[in-house]
Enzyme design. Sequence first.
Site, PDB file in Angstrom:
ATOM      1  N   SER A 135       0.925  -1.382   0.050  1.00  0.00           N
ATOM      2  CA  SER A 135      -0.144   0.260  -0.112  1.00  0.00           C
ATOM      3  C   SER A 135       0.984   1.085  -0.134  1.00  0.00           C
ATOM      4  CB  SER A 135      -0.867  -0.012   1.285  1.00  0.00           C
ATOM      5  OG  SER A 135      -1.611   1.134   1.456  1.00  0.00           O
ATOM      6  N   LYS A 161      -0.806  -1.127  -4.547  1.00  0.00           N
ATOM      7  CA  LYS A 161      -2.417  -0.381  -4.192  1.00  0.00           C
ATOM      8  C   LYS A 161      -1.948   1.108  -3.878  1.00  0.00           C
ATOM      9  CE  LYS A 161      -4.559   0.112   0.364  1.00  0.00           C
ATOM     10  NZ  LYS A 161      -5.421  -0.651   1.540  1.00  0.00           N
ATOM     11  N   ASP A 188      -6.997   3.022  -2.871  1.00  0.00           N
ATOM     12  CA  ASP A 188      -7.999   2.760  -1.898  1.00  0.00           C
ATOM     13  C   ASP A 188      -8.016   4.426  -1.378  1.00  0.00           C
ATOM     14  OD1 ASP A 188      -8.945   2.853   0.719  1.00  0.00           O
ATOM     15  OD2 ASP A 188      -6.913   1.776   1.732  1.00  0.00           O
ATOM     16  N   GLU A 213     -11.077   0.554  -3.356  1.00  0.00           N
ATOM     17  CA  GLU A 213     -11.375   0.240  -2.001  1.00  0.00           C
ATOM     18  C   GLU A 213     -11.992   1.480  -1.268  1.00  0.00           C
ATOM     19  OE1 GLU A 213      -7.866  -1.319   0.025  1.00  0.00           O
ATOM     20  OE2 GLU A 213      -8.706  -1.005   1.891  1.00  0.00           O
ATOM     21  N   GLY A 290      -4.214  -4.277   6.105  1.00  0.00           N
ATOM     22  CA  GLY A 290      -2.959  -3.645   7.176  1.00  0.00           C
ATOM     23  C   GLY A 290      -2.986  -2.568   7.692  1.00  0.00           C
TER      24      GLY A 290
HETATM   25  O1  OSB Z   1      -7.103   1.688   4.486  1.00  0.00           O
HETATM   26  O2  OSB Z   1      -6.005  -0.014   4.350  1.00  0.00           O
HETATM   27  C1  OSB Z   1      -6.051   1.032   4.962  1.00  0.00           C
HETATM   28  C2  OSB Z   1      -2.833   2.084   6.898  1.00  0.00           C
HETATM   29  C3  OSB Z   1      -3.610   2.528   8.037  1.00  0.00           C
HETATM   30  C4  OSB Z   1      -4.890   2.880   7.812  1.00  0.00           C
HETATM   31  C5  OSB Z   1      -5.805   2.339   6.972  1.00  0.00           C
HETATM   32  C6  OSB Z   1      -5.138   1.742   5.827  1.00  0.00           C
HETATM   33  C7  OSB Z   1      -3.736   1.453   5.742  1.00  0.00           C
HETATM   34  C8  OSB Z   1      -3.112   0.926   4.692  1.00  0.00           C
HETATM   35  C9  OSB Z   1      -1.535   0.626   4.910  1.00  0.00           C
HETATM   36  O3  OSB Z   1      -3.430   0.948   3.496  1.00  0.00           O
HETATM   37  C10 OSB Z   1      -1.360  -0.886   4.779  1.00  0.00           C
HETATM   38  C11 OSB Z   1      -0.045  -1.495   5.495  1.00  0.00           C
HETATM   39  O4  OSB Z   1       0.864  -1.437   4.895  1.00  0.00           O
HETATM   40  O5  OSB Z   1      -0.212  -1.937   6.586  1.00  0.00           O
HETATM   41 MG    MG Z   2      -8.517   0.600   3.372  1.00  0.00          MG
END
Ligand code: OSB
Ligand code: MG
Length: 369
Positions: A135, A161, A188, A213, A290
Amino acid sequence: MHIDAVDLSVVRLPLVRAFETSFGRMAAREFVLVAVHGEGAVGWGECVADVDPFYSAETTTTAWHILTKYLVPPVLGRRFAHPRELVDAWPPVRGHRMAKAALEMASWDLHARLAGKPLCELLGAPARPIASGVSIGIQPSIEALVERVAAELADGYQRIKIKIKPGWDRGPVEALRARFGNIPLMVDANAAYTVAEQQDLAALDEFDLMMIEQPLDEEDLIQHARLQSSLRTRICLDESITGPQAATDALDLNACRVINIKPGRVGGFGPSIGVHDIAKSRGVPVWHGGMLESGIGRAHNLHLSSLPGFSLPGDIAASRRYFVPDLIEPPIDVGKDGFVAVPGGAGIGVQPVAERLRAATLQTERCRP
Ligand code: OSB
Ligand code: MG
């Protein structure tokens, strides 16, 4: 499993790179860590609530309050045949799922350690390699984003993502498609769009994204259903899926075609298995989200990802993308094939390094019967 004592700590770890989403920028992770002591073993749980109530209503401070006042006292000095029984010992606290999950997940770890089994087996499946994606936060420029994506692909990650928000959506996606072709790519929004801005989302439909997302507010299931019916691209819900009932409602309404499971968001492993089973019975793919966890929470996520319905790459990347050093040793790593191994051994299979934990701890409290 007899619960002798529970240690609560607030831990702060600086992030390797600040992480920017539609709701803000995080330079460090500050979270409540739970250690459940029983019968000579310790089970660990990481609360995913952040210091600010921007991803969800819960915060580090509310989790501390709910754990110390409502959730920990009724389990102290008690014996449980299974971690699913904890919820029956709690008073009827509404919401606060992240606080509940931290204690529930720590007790699953303790239960698995006492049984001498890997956590995943008690959750319902043997360990398997977990497909890993990344992400990527909002970047200062499209050039910076392209550079980051190139580095992540070179490390082997199986899907990319990117975080989007109004004004940072079509441009970055178009640039990534132009530069990297047909890579597994998704976006996302963390609920950043309103129905009035849905043309910005419709403009993404031509790019063959794996999914979009959480485009709209977490409470807008009906609006998500309307949006989904107007898009070719699948909608995946994250924030909106607060538990098995929300998953059922979202699928009944056709508000999404993919579900992101985060145990912290739904209240622990019990409800996560519930969401997983509902999606699986309807042929809806799920993947593991995550929350920028340390190695403790990351290990929990890997074990849950072993369940068979997790058929798409998760947001579970290597420790070194987040924290150097991680709280745990050895760190979690990703292979060049883009798979991460579930830590072996009993429970979650990892331990925090005592001196690192001490150095990162801001506050601690021992709760005894
Ligand atoms: O929306 O998935 C999410 C991190 C913090 C809060 C929300 C989100 C996220 C991430 C990071 O997208 C995912 C990761 O690498 O842990
Ligand atoms: Mg998310």
